[in-house]
Scaffold this active site. Structure first.
Site, PDB file in Angstrom:
ATOM      1  N   HIS A 188      24.275  11.054 -60.967  1.00 33.42           N
ATOM      2  CA  HIS A 188      25.396  11.051 -59.953  1.00 33.42           C
ATOM      3  C   HIS A 188      26.068   9.636 -59.056  1.00 33.42           C
ATOM      4  O   HIS A 188      24.792   9.250 -59.229  1.00 33.42           O
ATOM      5  CB  HIS A 188      24.947  12.205 -59.348  1.00 33.42           C
ATOM      6  CG  HIS A 188      24.377  13.667 -59.881  1.00 33.42           C
ATOM      7  ND1 HIS A 188      23.217  14.280 -59.871  1.00 33.42           N
ATOM      8  CD2 HIS A 188      25.933  14.378 -61.226  1.00 33.42           C
ATOM      9  CE1 HIS A 188      23.455  15.553 -60.431  1.00 33.42           C
ATOM     10  NE2 HIS A 188      24.688  15.523 -61.260  1.00 33.42           N
ATOM     11  N   GLU A 212      28.480  14.223 -65.470  1.00 29.72           N
ATOM     12  CA  GLU A 212      29.488  15.168 -65.583  1.00 29.72           C
ATOM     13  C   GLU A 212      30.465  15.544 -64.122  1.00 29.72           C
ATOM     14  O   GLU A 212      29.808  16.252 -63.780  1.00 29.72           O
ATOM     15  CB  GLU A 212      28.653  16.666 -65.691  1.00 29.72           C
ATOM     16  CG  GLU A 212      26.628  16.884 -65.339  1.00 29.72           C
ATOM     17  CD  GLU A 212      26.789  16.328 -63.524  1.00 29.72           C
ATOM     18  OE1 GLU A 212      27.989  16.862 -62.961  1.00 29.72           O
ATOM     19  OE2 GLU A 212      25.511  17.081 -63.312  1.00 29.72           O
TER      20      GLU A 212
END
Length: 337
Positions: A252, A290
């Site tokens: 992230h 993602e």
């Protein structure tokens, strides 16, 4: 590369600047006033390197520095052909050089060179942690090594003319910075983790004791500019959405400082982050992410660094794009300098 003789310098990880006298057919390197190596270069379809002098005090460091210099000066160069009288035992053992078919010939492959963990990892380097499988919350995965502390990666990036480094987040030192970044409206739009100092202390404290997550601060020239979460995908919420391997790592990413935004900076820090994750454990074959599926800018930046979109899928809180980058692809198309 100019044919005129030139003196140039290039910063090296954890060393002082490396000085060079270089022409099209000669290269001499000096480190900290110590002559390291002197080479004769034959340029053609391949770059052939003939050794004229090698520092007896630092022979492997000298060979490494020469390979680094030549790769960093020419990002398109994929291999170096060395002609050596004596067998470079240590360089062969480390993977710096590989035997060629002809006696006295050796290759340095760009894709192998950038997989050598030193000097990029510094004191963070450790032996590969042994594998023992365990089950956590119904997920079978390898027991993870104790988390690193302090600086874990450092490299001079000639593209931006700055040191890019990664260190572990320290809550007492970084909390206010993290809080400011998360409450930035631009960041809040994608992370949705705005809150108070105490809420963010609680958020980071949970990650600190979570064996599957590692919180990192990215720095340019030791100035913090970004926050990263690296995680083992096998234990993460992403695992059910693709055939996850035991050592896949996920990321992230958050750039908090406005002065360090932009494509050229992303190319530097994203390649450094992926480089670190592949070096941290040689068993890691994929790095995944993602981002929100509508975050076209970030997806584009990732595709510029050889990530590809495997598919889109639905998390409970967002529609996500599953971005992947394989070890082989990363090092074969390596853009590091």
């Amino acid at each position: 590369m100019s044919s005129d003789t030139a003196s140039r310098t290039l910063s090296l990880p954890r060393w002082r600047s490396l000085s060079a006298d270089e022409t099209d057919c000669r290269l001499s390197l000096v480190l900290e006033d110590l002559p390291l190596v002197r080479l004769r270069l034959e340029r053609g379809d391949d770059l052939n390197i003939h050794l004229e002098y090698l520092c007896s005090e630092r022979p492997e460091q000298a060979l490494w520095a020469a390979c680094y210099w030549l790769f960093a000066r020419d990002p398109g160069c994929q291999r170096l052909h060395w002609h050596l009288v004596e067998e470079p035992v240590a360089a062969l053992a480390s993977g710096l050089l590989v035997r060629a078919e002809q006696v006295g010939r050796y290759r340095c492959e760009r894709s192998l060179f950038w997989q050598l963990p030193q000097p990029w990892l510094g004191d963070a380097l450790a032996a590969v942690y042994p594998q023992q499988m365990q089950i956590t919350a119904g997920k079978r995965h390898p027991l993870r090594a104790p988390k690193a502390r302090g600086e874990v990666y450092r490299r001079f990036d000639a593209r931006v003319g700055a040191w890019i480094s990664l260190r572990t987040l320290e809550i007492d030192h970084d909390l206010e910075r993290f809080n400011r970044w998360q409450n930035n409206p631009r960041v809040l739009n994608f992370w949705q983790e705005g809150g108070s100092l105490e809420q963010h202390r609680d958020y980071l404290s949970k990650l600190e004791v979570d064996p599957h997550a590692l919180t990192l601060i990215g720095c340019f020239d030791d100035e913090p500019f970004a926050y990263f979460e690296a995680y083992w995908a096998k234990e993460d919420r992403i695992a059910p959405f693709y055939p996850v391997d035991d050592y896949d790592r996920g990321v992230h990413m958050l750039v908090g400082e406005e002065t360090h935004r932009g494509p050229h900076k992303v190319a530097s820090w994203l390649s450094a982050l992926v480089h670190y994750l592949f070096l941290d454990d040689p068993r890691t074959q994929r790095v995944v992410a993602e981002p929100r599926a509508d975050n076209a800018k970030m997806i584009g930046y990732m595709q510029d660094q050889c990530f590809y979109c495997e598919k889109e899928f639905d998390f409970p809180h967002k529609r996500a794009a599953l971005m992947m980058l394989g070890r082989e692809q990363f090092f074969e198309r390596c853009k590091l300098v």
